[in-house]
Motif scaffolding. Structure first.
Motif, PDB file in Angstrom:
ATOM      1  N   VAL A   8      37.529 -13.188  17.754  1.00 11.22           N
ATOM      2  CA  VAL A   8      38.127 -13.201  19.088  1.00 11.22           C
ATOM      3  C   VAL A   8      37.129 -12.754  20.163  1.00 11.22           C
ATOM      4  CG1 VAL A   8      39.969 -12.253  20.533  1.00 11.22           C
ATOM      5  CG2 VAL A   8      40.451 -12.932  18.170  1.00 11.22           C
ATOM      6  N   ALA A 159      42.036  -8.972  12.827  1.00  7.86           N
ATOM      7  CA  ALA A 159      42.127  -9.020  14.288  1.00  7.86           C
ATOM      8  C   ALA A 159      43.423  -8.408  14.777  1.00  7.86           C
ATOM      9  CB  ALA A 159      42.020 -10.457  14.788  1.00  7.86           C
ATOM     10  N   HIS A 178      40.340 -12.427  12.090  1.00  8.73           N
ATOM     11  CA  HIS A 178      39.768 -13.141  13.236  1.00  8.73           C
ATOM     12  C   HIS A 178      39.647 -14.636  12.940  1.00  8.73           C
ATOM     13  CE1 HIS A 178      38.518  -9.864  15.992  1.00  8.73           C
ATOM     14  NE2 HIS A 178      38.558  -9.138  14.883  1.00  8.73           N
ATOM     15  N   VAL A 181      43.000 -16.351  13.654  1.00  9.50           N
ATOM     16  CA  VAL A 181      43.342 -16.437  15.076  1.00  9.50           C
ATOM     17  C   VAL A 181      42.486 -17.490  15.780  1.00  9.50           C
ATOM     18  CG1 VAL A 181      43.431 -15.154  17.248  1.00  9.50           C
ATOM     19  CG2 VAL A 181      44.117 -14.039  15.103  1.00  9.50           C
ATOM     20  N   THR A 182      41.201 -17.514  15.497  1.00  6.45           N
ATOM     21  CA  THR A 182      40.312 -18.466  16.179  1.00  6.45           C
ATOM     22  C   THR A 182      40.484 -19.879  15.647  1.00  6.45           C
ATOM     23  OG1 THR A 182      38.525 -17.835  14.656  1.00  6.45           O
ATOM     24  CG2 THR A 182      38.600 -16.729  16.798  1.00  6.45           C
ATOM     25  N   PHE A 216      45.237 -17.639  23.278  1.00 13.64           N
ATOM     26  CA  PHE A 216      43.883 -17.856  22.768  1.00 13.64           C
ATOM     27  C   PHE A 216      43.434 -19.307  22.857  1.00 13.64           C
ATOM     28  CE2 PHE A 216      44.865 -13.782  20.480  1.00 13.64           C
ATOM     29  CZ  PHE A 216      43.983 -13.019  21.235  1.00 13.64           C
TER      30      PHE A 216
END
Length: 500
Positions: A8, A159, A178, A181-182, A216
């Motif tokens: 992130v 994350a 992470h 999420v990404t 995001f």
């Protein structure tokens, strides 16, 4: 710009490098709006992250945020991960005793909040300036402090830790690295639905994955985002700030329809809306379709870091959850359960190996607990729940069995059938379980005591007392109500409760 960001902090820094002076966020400021660029965001986040470091927040530490969606929420979230720590979002309407339990279970060492909480230490979001000032003093002495923390964050590091309801009414914390999420941000971007020329209205709770996924993907693509967590302002904002898209739950989409039909609002520049967190009734979907603003339904869970299937403007089918995101696989198990495998799937439940093993198999498939079918074109359609839990139209989980168990302890000789799926709130049928009739005043007192123990979204807004015990065909081997059978017979009674 090289390899795609897989943490992130890198997601944010890559966006700043690409479009440093473009608008990032717009947020309420008194009666006006304040617009901030990506460079301004990064500056404040870096100072806040340094402030956290100065206060002793170590890499991997858990830091909670219990507040309504706001620009300050976003700053706190990004500062936490840029300090190498883990964000633990807590839904702001959670009862205080449960907040304390979640903070204890997660091991959170600090809580950002916008309200009084019976826990410490806390850092109020309206006093971020103090933390920033501390951070700037630390950076003056150690300019590379935050950069060193960011460099130490890997895709496999956690994350965020997000709690969701289990079928027994307890909470379980989904661990999202992470990389998850990404990936979710990149996969949503690859759908081609959004460009930097869009304008997002973000009101969804950032304590849930739906709102965080939209946040995001906006960072990844550079989509400017209007941030205002007040759900009662959404209809007004459509004509005032004229977003081109927003994510929503069906309950608020119904409010938008009512506002347009009454002449109190218009759809402004909306190209589409993304509906999630609860099933979208077909008539409401058809209304938006007829208005030229498709309501694109999707499906995802906390454990999948956001949507794993979604309808798209150029590929949609009413009644379905759409097709899987790029890089996401789905299949149907022998018993009809929907299984999902993707880089967005959680690494497991926090401190709960037993529950993790029950839903994540050795091949990486996540068992969703929902039954579904996949047609020849790849569209996923939900059929039924495998797990004993439902969602209201506001997108909140309710565990009816757990609520009924609490009620039985409060009123022996009675049971409770909880209703609320696809509805904005819950109602109940109080059922005698012995030969004794249940006086309405006695039932009302028990419901009041029950509501005092529940989250706002679980509370029984209205109820009625059934005149006699359920017939043998409507109870299980333990004498507990078979909800579907009871609700089928009592459909008219339930209808009157919602019209009352």
């Amino acid at each position: 710009m090289g390899e795609p960001a897989r943490t992130v902090p890198r997601l944010l820094l890559d966006r700043v490098a690409r479009t440093p002076h473009a608008e990032a966020f717009r947020h309420p400021s008194g009666d006006d709006w304040t617009s901030v660029s990506w460079t301004e965001v990064a500056g404040r986040v870096t100072a806040l992250a340094a402030g956290l470091i100065g206060r002793g927040i170590r890499p991997g530490a858990h830091v909670a945020v219990c507040a309504a969606t706001s620009y300050e929420w976003i700053l706190a979230d990004l500062a936490i991960v840029c300090a190498g720590a883990v964000t633990v979002p807590v839904y702001p309407a959670t009862p205080p005793t449960e907040v304390v339990a979640l903070l204890r279970h997660s091991g959170s060492v600090l809580t950002f909040t916008d309200r009084p909480l019976p826990t410490a230490p806390v850092l109020h979001l309206d006093r971020l300036g103090e933390l920033e000032a501390e951070g700037r003093r630390l950076l003056a002495a150690d300019p590379g402090a935050v950069a060193a923390r960011i460099a130490g964050v890997t895709p496999d590091h956690l994350a965020t830790l997000i709690y969701t309801s289990a079928s027994d009414g307890t909470a379980k914390g989904a661990c999202l690295p992470h990389a998850a999420v990404t990936y979710e941000a990149r996969a949503m971007a690859r759908l081609g639905m959004l460009t930097p020329s869009d304008l997002q209205l973000l009101w969804l709770p950032l304590s849930h994955v739906f709102g965080r996924a939209l946040l995001f993907v906006g960072v990844h693509l550079g989509v400017p985002t209007i941030v205002d967590g007040r759900a009662d302002r959404v209809v007004q904002r459509l004509g005032e700030v004229r977003p081109t898209f927003l994510g929503s739950v069906p309950h608020v989409l119904g409010k938008i329809r009512a506002g347009v039909e009454s002449g109190a609002a218009d759809l402004g520049r909306l190209r589409f809306v993304i509906s999630g967190s609860a099933r979208l009734d077909r008539p409401l979907a058809e209304w938006f379709e007829g208005a030229g603003v498709p309501a694109l339904e999707g499906y995802g869970l906390t454990e999948t870091a956001g949507p794993c299937c979604v309808n798209r403007p150029d590929s949609r089918r009413l009644g379905s959850m759409g097709r899987p995101l790029p890089g996401t696989q789905v299949r149907i198990a022998a018993d009809g359960e929907l299984l999902v495998r993707s880089p967005a799937v959680m690494s497991g439940y926090h401190d709960d190996a037993e529950r993790t093993a029950a839903v994540l198999d050795r091949d990486g498939w996540f068992h969703t607990g929902d039954r579904a079918v996949v047609d020849d074109d790849g569209f996923v359609t939900l059929r039924a729940r495998k797990k004993e839990v439902f969602k209201t139209s506001t997108g909140k989980y309710v565990a009816p069995v757990a609520v009924a168990r609490r009620f039985r302890a409060l009123l022996p000789g009675a049971d409770l059938v909880v209703v609320g799926e696809h509805r904005p709130y819950c109602v109940g049928l109080v059922v005698p379980t012995s030969g004794r009739a249940i006086p309405p005043a006695e039932a009302a007192a028990a419901v009041a005591r029950l509501n005092a123990e529940l989250g706002r979204w679980e509370r029984i807004r209205r109820f009625t007392v059934l005149p006699a015990p359920l017939p043998p065909t409507e109870v299980d081997a333990h004498g507990r109500p078979l909800r579907e059978r009871v609700l089928a017979r009592c459909a008219e009674v339930v209808r009157r409760l919602y019209e009352g």
